[in-house]
Design a protein around this motif. Structure first.
Motif, mmCIF file in Angstrom:
data_model
loop_
_atom_site.group_PDB
_atom_site.id
_atom_site.type_symbol
_atom_site.label_atom_id
_atom_site.label_comp_id
_atom_site.label_asym_id
_atom_site.label_seq_id
_atom_site.Cartn_x
_atom_site.Cartn_y
_atom_site.Cartn_z
ATOM 1 N N LEU A 95 0.816 -1.213 0.000
ATOM 2 C CA LEU A 95 0.000 0.000 0.000
ATOM 3 C C LEU A 95 0.853 1.268 0.000
ATOM 4 O O LEU A 95 0.474 2.280 -0.602
ATOM 5 N N LYS A 96 2.020 1.213 0.636
ATOM 6 C CA LYS A 96 2.890 2.379 0.687
ATOM 7 C C LYS A 96 3.302 2.840 -0.711
ATOM 8 O O LYS A 96 3.576 4.017 -0.933
ATOM 9 N N ASP A 97 3.351 1.908 -1.665
ATOM 10 C CA ASP A 97 3.828 2.224 -3.014
ATOM 11 C C ASP A 97 2.709 2.296 -4.040
ATOM 12 O O ASP A 97 2.978 2.457 -5.234
ATOM 13 N N ILE A 98 1.468 2.200 -3.592
ATOM 14 C CA ILE A 98 0.383 2.022 -4.558
ATOM 15 C C ILE A 98 0.182 3.266 -5.431
ATOM 16 O O ILE A 98 -0.161 3.151 -6.609
ATOM 17 N N ASP A 99 0.437 4.453 -4.883
ATOM 18 C CA ASP A 99 0.299 5.664 -5.696
ATOM 19 C C ASP A 99 1.331 5.684 -6.820
ATOM 20 O O ASP A 99 1.033 6.123 -7.943
ATOM 21 N N GLU A 100 2.535 5.197 -6.521
ATOM 22 C CA GLU A 100 3.556 5.149 -7.567
ATOM 23 C C GLU A 100 3.191 4.123 -8.635
ATOM 24 O O GLU A 100 3.415 4.350 -9.826
#
Length: 632
Positions: free
Chosen positions: A565-570
Motif C-alpha cells: 500500500l505504501k507504493d500504490i500511488d507510484e
C-alpha cells in the motif's frame, strides 16, 4: 551458488574474447574465490567458484580428463557411495571435489550415471573427440541451467543475464510469457521471459550436437506404496532418519550456516535439528526472521514472533536476527533486482533480500531453507477417498474415526470435507460457483487484459485446463506430489542469493525424502488423524509444543498489504507512463488495472483479501519489469 557458462560453435568459428569477457563480467559475483576457463578455438567453458564445503577449496574447475571437460555447479549427497563406486583411494576422499566426482562417474558409467546421483547440480561435459556436449540438471531443479542454440552456436549459463547480453544472441522480451506468468497461467517450464532462451527442465539431460539439441527426462516420480511401513511409528522413525541425514549433509560447510525461521513446521524442523547438531560441537546457528516489529499496530496483521520465540527459547545456541516489516518496501531496489535477474522476481522479493542481507552481514555462505517442504514432507492430502479407491475399508473406517475425533466433526461434515469436496469433478465445482452467483472458476473476463476474440477463446480454454488439472492433481495421490506443471525453484532464489554470496539449499525436498514419501501408505500422511501429522510425529520430541500443535500458519511476509500500500500511488502513476502504454497498452487494460489498485487501497480486509491482491501485485510487477526493460 557457483556458476557455469560457456559457448560452443559447432561450425568451428572462433569464440570472440569480448564474448568471454561479457559472460565473466555478468557472473563475477558468483566467483569470489576463483574464476577459471577452458578454451579452444571454437569452445570455451567457464566456472565461477564460491567455496562452501571443505573440499571446495581444492576446486580448480573446469576439469579435463581423458578427452572430456566438465564445468559444474554441484553439491552432492551420498559422496561416500559415489567414491566407493569409483574406487577413490582413501587419501583422496577428503579433497576430491563434487565436479570431479561427476566427471569420473561419467567416464566410468556413461550418460546414464546421472540417475544415481543425489544432490543439487547442473553441469556440462564436453567431448573433445565427438564434438558433443552432455548437460544435466538435478532431480528437483535446485540448480539452474539456461541455454540458447541458434545458427549452430550453443550458449549456456547459470543466469539469464549472461546470455541475453551477448551481441549475437537474437532475443527480445516475451510479453506473452510474462502475461501468462503474471496471471498464474503457468507457462511451459522450458520457456523463459526471453524469446529463444530455454530452461533445461529439472531431472532432464541435454545432448547437444551439430544442428540439434535433444532433451530427455532421466528420473520420474510416481506414487507406489510400500507396505513394509505398516505402522505410523515406523514411518515416522524413517522420516526422522532421513531429515537428520538431509540436514547433516547440508551442514558440511566452511564457517556457519543460516536458516530462515518463520515459526512454521518446516523451518522450525530444520532450525531445531540443526541447532542440536551444532550444540554438540559447541557451535551456534544463525536464523533470520521476518516479523511485524514493535511499531506496527495493525490488529489484523498476523505475526510469527511468538512461534519463533518458542524455538529460540528451546534451542539456546541460536543467534537470531530479525527483519521488521515497517522497514520494507515493495518498489525500493526493484530495478536493481531486475538488472540482476533479467526476469520478474517473486512478489515477496523484498523479504528475501532483507534476509539475505542479514546472513551476508555474518559472512554466512550456506542457507538451509524450508521452502517447498509443503509440497512433500508436510503436504496436506485427504486420505479417505484414496483408501476407498484402493478398497482398504478397514483402514478407511479407522481413519474416519480418528478424523472425527481430532477435528470434532459430525459424520455429515466429515463426509463433505474429506470425501465430497476433494473428489468433486471440476464441472460440479464450476456449477456450484455459478449457482452461488459467482464467476466461473475459469472465467477470464475479470482479468485486466485486452484480448482479441481468438485470444479470449484460447485463454478461456487454457484457464479451464489449468483449473481442471489443478483439481485433478490435488485429488489424485497417484499423480506426482511434485508439481510437474511448474518449476518451484526456477532461478529466483538461486539468483537472488548469489548476489549476497549465499548458496541456498532445501533439506525438505532432498531426493531421498521425496522418494520415501512416494512409497508411504496413504494413511501415514495423516497420523492420528492430524493434518501434516507425519512430520509432527517424526519430530515430536524436537519441536517446541507450541510449534508441534499449531494448525495455522501466518504469512511469509507479515503485513504485506501495508507494505504494498505504501507504493500504490507510484504504481498508479506508472500506468500513465507513455512507454508502458506503448509497450503494454494493447495487452493490459490499464483502466481496469487502475481500478483494481484503487480497490486494494480502499480495502477494509487488509492482509486477508487473497487472490485479488496476488493477481494485482503480480501484474504490477509485470508493469515494473516492462518499465525497467524500456529504460535499461
Amino acid at each position: 551458488m557457483s556458476a557455469i557458462f560457456g559457448i560452443i560453435d559447432f561450425e568451428g568459428r572462433p569464440i570472440e574474447a569480448e564474448w568471454i569477457k561479457s559472460m565473466q563480467k555478468d557472473l563475477a559475483h558468483r566467483g569470489p574465490d576463483r574464476q577459471d576457463l577452458y578454451q579452444d578455438t571454437s569452445v570455451f567453458l567457464g566456472h565461477m567458484l564460491l567455496q562452501v564445503t571443505p573440499e571446495s577449496v581444492y576446486d580448480t574447475s573446469p576439469y579435463e580428463e581423458a578427452g572430456f571437460v566438465i564445468t559444474a555447479d554441484a553439491r552432492l549427497d551420498e559422496r561416500a557411495a559415489i567414491m566407493d563406486r569409483l574406487d577413490i583411494p582413501q587419501a583422496e576422499r577428503e579433497i576430491i571435489t563434487d565436479p570431479l566426482l561427476l566427471l569420473r562417474s561419467f567416464l566410468k558409467f556413461g550418460n546414464g550415471f546421472v540417475k544415481d546421483i543425489y544432490g543439487d547440480f547442473a553441469f556440462a561435459i564436453w567431448d573433445k573427440e565427438k564434438k558433443e556436449l552432455f548437460c544435466a540438471r538435478d532431480q528437483m531443479g535446485v540448480k539452474p541451467f539456461l541455454y540458447y542454440f541458434e545458427e549452430n552456436r550453443f550458449v549456456f549459463s547459470t543466469e539469464l543475464k549472461a546470455i541475453v547480453k551477448l551481441p549475437f544472441v537474437k532475443t527480445v522480451m516475451d510479453h506473452l510469457y510474462n502475461r501468462d506468468y503474471a496471471i498464474n497461467f503457468a507457462p511451459d517450464v522450458a520457456r523463459t521471459p526471453w524469446k529463444n532462451l530455454i530452461r533445461l527442465k529439472a531431472a532432464n539431460v541435454l545432448l547437444v550436437q551439430q544442428s540439434k539439441a535433444v532433451t530427455n527426462q532421466y528420473w520420474d516420480l510416481k506414487y507406489k506404496p510400500n507396505f513394509k511401513y505398516k505402522s505410523e511409528e515406523g514411518a515416522a522413525d524413517k522420516l526422522r532418519q532421513l531429515l537428520d541425514l538431509a540436514i547433516s549433509d547440508r551442514m558440511r560447510v566452511i564457517g556457519e550456516i543460516g536458516i530462515p525461521l518463520s515459526g512454521g513446521l518446516d523451518s522450525s524442523a530444520i532450525a531445531c535439528l540443526a541447532a542440536r547438531k551444532h550444540r554438540v560441537l559447541g557451535k551456534k546457528i544463525t536464523t533470520a526472521s521476518s516479523v511485524l516489529g514493535p511499531d506496527i499496530g495493525a490488529q489484523d496483521a498476523e505475526d510469527e514472533q511468538a512461534y519463533i520465540n518458542a524455538v529460540l527459547q528451546q534451542e539456546k545456541n541460536i543467534d537470531p536476527m530479525f527483519v521488521y516489516s515497517s522497514k520494507l518496501s515493495f518498489l525500493k531496489g526493484l530495478d536493481e533486482k531486475f538488472e540482476n535477474h533479467y526476469n520478474m522476481v517473486n512478489i515477496f522479493h523484498y523479504v528475501d533480500k532483507a534476509i539475505y542481507e542479514q546472513f551476508q552481514s555474518k559472512s554466512i555462505r550456506r542457507v538451509l531453507s524450508g521452502y517447498a517442504g509443503d509440497h512433500i514432507v508436510s503436504s496436506v492430502i485427504y486420505p479417505l477417498p484414496h483408501l476407498l479407491m484402493a478398497g482398504r475399508f478397514r483402514t478407511f473406517l479407522k481413519m474416519t474415526a480418528k478424523l472425527k475425533h481430532t477435528e470434532n466433526l459430525s459424520y455429515l461434515a466429515l463426509f463433505k470435507k474429506h470425501i465430497l469436496n476433494p473428489t468433486q469433478p471440476f464441472f460440479v465445482r464450476n456449477l456450484r460457483e455459478r449457482l452461488h452467483g459467482r464467476s466461473s472458476l475459469c472465467d477470464i473476463k475479470e482479468l485486466p487484459l485486452i484480448l482479441t476474440a481468438q485470444e479470449k477463446k484460447t485463454l478461456q480454454l487454457k484457464s479451464k485446463k489449468i483449473h481442471k488439472d489443478y483439481y485433478k492433481f490435488n485429488r489424485n495421490i497417484f499423480l506426482s506430489r511434485w508439481p510437474k506443471y511448474d518449476d518451484p525453484f526456477k532461478e529466483d532464489w538461486d539468483c537472488g542469493a548469489s548476489n549476497h554470496n549465499i548458496e541456498m539449499t532445501y533439506p525438505l525436498v532432498d531426493r531421498r525424502i521425496v522418494e520415501f514419501m512416494m512409497v508411504l501408505p496413504i494413511e501415514h500422511f495423516y497420523p492420528s488423524g492430524v493434518k501434516r501429522g507425519l512430520i509432527r510425529k517424526a519430530l515430536f520430541d524436537i519441536y517446541p509444543e507450541k510449534i508441534r500443535d499449531r494448525q495455522n500458519k501466518g504469512d511469509y511476509s507479515p503485513d504485506y498489504y501495508h507494505i504494498f500500500l505504501k507504493d500504490i500511488d507510484e504504481f498508479k502513476s506508472q500506468l500513465e507512463n507513455p512507454e508502458v502504454r506503448k509497450k503494454l497498452g494493447s495487452i493490459i487494460d490499464l483502466k481496469k488495472l487502475s481500478n483494481l489498485l484503487m480497490s486494494i487501497s480502499n480495502s477494509k480486509k487488509s492482509c486477508k483479501f487473497g487472490d485479488e491482491y496476488f493477481l494485482t501485485t503480480q501484474i504490477s510487477m509485470w508493469l515494473c519489469y516492462t518499465i525497467w526493460s524500456v529504460n535499461k
